[in-house]
Motif scaffolding. Structure first.
Motif, short mmCIF file in Angstrom:
data_model
loop_
_atom_site.label_atom_id
_atom_site.label_comp_id
_atom_site.label_asym_id
_atom_site.label_seq_id
_atom_site.Cartn_x
_atom_site.Cartn_y
_atom_site.Cartn_z
N SER A 83 0.24 50.98 20.26
CA SER A 83 0.86 49.70 19.95
C SER A 83 1.04 48.96 21.26
O SER A 83 1.40 49.58 22.27
CB SER A 83 2.25 49.88 19.35
N ASN B 167 -1.46 46.89 16.66
CA ASN B 167 -1.49 48.34 16.42
C ASN B 167 -2.96 48.71 16.30
O ASN B 167 -3.62 48.22 15.38
CB ASN B 167 -0.80 48.70 15.10
N PHE C 63 -4.48 46.25 13.59
CA PHE C 63 -3.64 45.29 12.88
C PHE C 63 -3.04 44.36 13.93
O PHE C 63 -2.62 44.82 15.00
CB PHE C 63 -2.51 46.02 12.14
N ARG D 20 4.48 46.60 26.61
CA ARG D 20 4.99 47.34 25.46
C ARG D 20 3.97 48.37 24.96
O ARG D 20 3.85 48.60 23.75
CB ARG D 20 5.38 46.39 24.30
N ARG E 251 2.63 51.71 23.91
CA ARG E 251 3.24 52.96 23.47
C ARG E 251 2.33 53.63 22.43
O ARG E 251 1.50 52.96 21.83
CB ARG E 251 4.63 52.70 22.90
N LYS E 252 2.49 54.92 22.26
CA LYS E 252 1.73 55.65 21.25
C LYS E 252 2.11 55.09 19.89
O LYS E 252 3.31 54.97 19.60
CB LYS E 252 2.10 57.14 21.30
N ASP E 253 1.14 54.79 19.10
CA ASP E 253 1.45 54.25 17.78
C ASP E 253 2.02 55.36 16.90
O ASP E 253 1.54 56.50 16.90
CB ASP E 253 0.18 53.68 17.16
N LEU E 254 3.06 55.01 16.15
CA LEU E 254 3.73 56.02 15.32
C LEU E 254 3.05 56.25 13.99
O LEU E 254 3.38 57.18 13.27
CB LEU E 254 5.18 55.59 15.05
N ALA E 255 2.09 55.38 13.64
CA ALA E 255 1.49 55.49 12.30
C ALA E 255 -0.02 55.72 12.36
O ALA E 255 -0.69 55.72 11.33
CB ALA E 255 1.82 54.25 11.48
N PHE E 256 -0.56 55.91 13.57
CA PHE E 256 -1.98 56.25 13.73
C PHE E 256 -2.06 57.54 14.54
O PHE E 256 -1.32 57.70 15.52
CB PHE E 256 -2.72 55.17 14.54
#
Lengths: 332, 332
Positions: free
Chosen positions: B309, B248, B152, B297, B299-304
């Protein structure tokens, strides 16, 4: 409502405080008295509004003895100190800071989304983060229709979220640019004019900012969806006072763009603004001082099976802060 | 490279054309001759660059008889007309428009990503969309390491992407604001200063803009991933000339932020700029006139499950257009 309330604004000199003053009058909130409170630094100053003159008083624990409702918009530290003092004295504190939002004993309320939560209050009610409140004006009606599972959000946040000094800083910087002068920054670590800062609030250990984590934690609490997941990137852009958010959301049920438009247009907090053939879509410049948030660019998401992409814009100082707080007071 | 080439720039008076001129000299491209071509409207005008004087010639089919390489940056219509004429005459056309990008007989090349594709060219090579090229500076190394499945993207695009007149418009608008004058718009349908326009290029039947669809179609072709899916929202913001993108991304393999940082820092098109504790992250203002795109920026994606991200910024006129075209010419 024939009853009239003794109302206080804590942080009356700030950007949100000024809007609270205006909205309480504009919306004819039933007030018998209005007291403006702020730090000792501002005490004694006079504020005029529509012919009314207010002398700002220093906010102290005793200030709340003579108030029924106090709306706090003074930042986390004063809220942590004074909100419990107000509550203890029987004054209902509506707090715009993040201090009490995740407290399980404090309802976090967006009147269009979870008005029922207010019933459990113990004299403290939290007002959500601005970006979360604005995003929920689209996410809530879509969730009720299709069942929200997961979303991705990228924000386009106005400087008003940082406060009056940031509005002044952007104004100064473009004036410095226009005069060919050196551009100076005080409020933000970097120039905000002609720039985008992927940094709002402080960074956490997981690499996300507090602002980005609020979208997840506060959406879960307000929507009552503890297993909701979302990943957000919060970005400050050179816009004065309305925030925008690009969202990709996944739902439990099959979605339709037509039905999404219907439920959004029926939702009290949203205005459907979605006719791309005629160049109609929400833009932050045109959502300043608007009660409803604009939702547009609604389309089937290309990367989710049951997904929608859309774009929301709303006034950060109003739905994102002062308006939502006044709406909570109205609910009471 | 001892051979020297007769090089032409088509659209030499535009924003990208000006950068092409500068980059060809700056990077010491081996030229025996440089011809500046443009529409009949600009023919006869003189352009000076570092002591060299060029008289602009009208771009006609015969113009390409005396050229080895022509870089086109004049928009879709002139490209559709003249690129095949150049190719027919044995001149290699590097086209910055979208006219030939999805043509299966035309390689679409980002030199750091798919240099091998250039071998199949039949005198036409397409240069990708600016946002896609910039995003790939992060997506490509991460794909090579973890296997890209889906992403995304939300873009924060500079006005330079619209051309020189748009740069002038933003400049005018902030000067009008500074003087307290009425703000006027000609290039964009709405004011761009202090605003965000969720509208770049024309809208398609599916509700996405052409610009948003380019991210999907061009990424698939350049990465050689026909089943890649992505959903993009393209937004114009009041920034002069570097684009930013919030992404993302979901991968086949488990991801680690540490390894992601390593592969990005080793990738020739990217500069790792990721140290949030010290407020280091890419910002468009500081990626103007930079060869590498900044990535931060992370970082580990919080929704995958296997997701990252991140945030990319790069010069729209350089990596997004002129630089990539010159890098293609260098590959030749």
């Amino acid at each position: 409502m024939s009853k009239k309330y003794r109302v206080g604004i804590v942080g009356a000199t700030g950007a949100v405080g000024q809007e609270l003053l205006e909205l309480l009058f504009k919306r004819n909130f039933p007030m018998s008295e209005l007291t403006l409170l702020a730090s000792s630094r501002s005490a004694g100053k006079t504020v005029e509004f529509e012919g009314n003159k207010f002398v700002i008083e220093e906010a102290k624990p005793e200030s709340f003895e003579k108030l029924d409702i106090a709306i706090f918009s003074a930042g986390g530290t004063p809220s942590k100190l004074l909100v419990p003092e107000a509550a203890k004295r029987g004054c209902i504190a509506i707090d715009n800071s993040s201090a009490f939002r995740m407290d399980p004993n404090v309802p976090l309320v967006v009147p269009e989304v979870n008005p029922e939560a207010i019933k459990t209050h113990k004299n403290i009610i939290a007002n959500p983060n601005c970006t979360t409140a604005i995003s929920l004006m689209a996410l809530c009606p879509l969730h009720r229709e299709f069942g929200l599972k997961r979303f991705f959000a990228a924000t386009y946040q106005a400087v008003s979220g940082t406060g009056a000094a940031a509005l002044q800083e952007l104004d100064n910087q473009v004036k410095q640019y226009a005069k060919g002068e050196e551009i100076t920054s005080k409020v933000y670590p970097y120039q905000i004019a002609f720039n985008a800062l992927p940094h709002i609030d402080v960074f956490q250990d997981n690499g996300y900012t507090k602002e980005e984590m609020k979208m997840l934690n506060e959406s879960r609490k307000i929507l009552g969806l503890p297993s909701l997941v979302c990943s957000t990137t919060c970005v400050r852009i050179p816009v004065m006072r309305a925030h925008s958010v690009a969202i990709n959301a996944e739902f439990e049920k099959p979605v339709s763009v037509e039905r999404a438009r219907e439920v959004i247009s029926q939702f009290s907090g949203a205005e459907l603004n979605d006719d791309v053939a005629n160049l109609k879509y929400p833009m932050p410049l045109f959502y300043q001082r608007k009660v409803k948030c604009g939702v547009g660019r609604i389309r089937k998401d290309l990367a989710f099976e049951n997904g929608l992409s859309f774009w929301v814009a709303g006034d950060q100082l109003w739905k994102g802060a002062a308006l939502n707080a006044v709406q909570i007071a109205e609910l009471l």
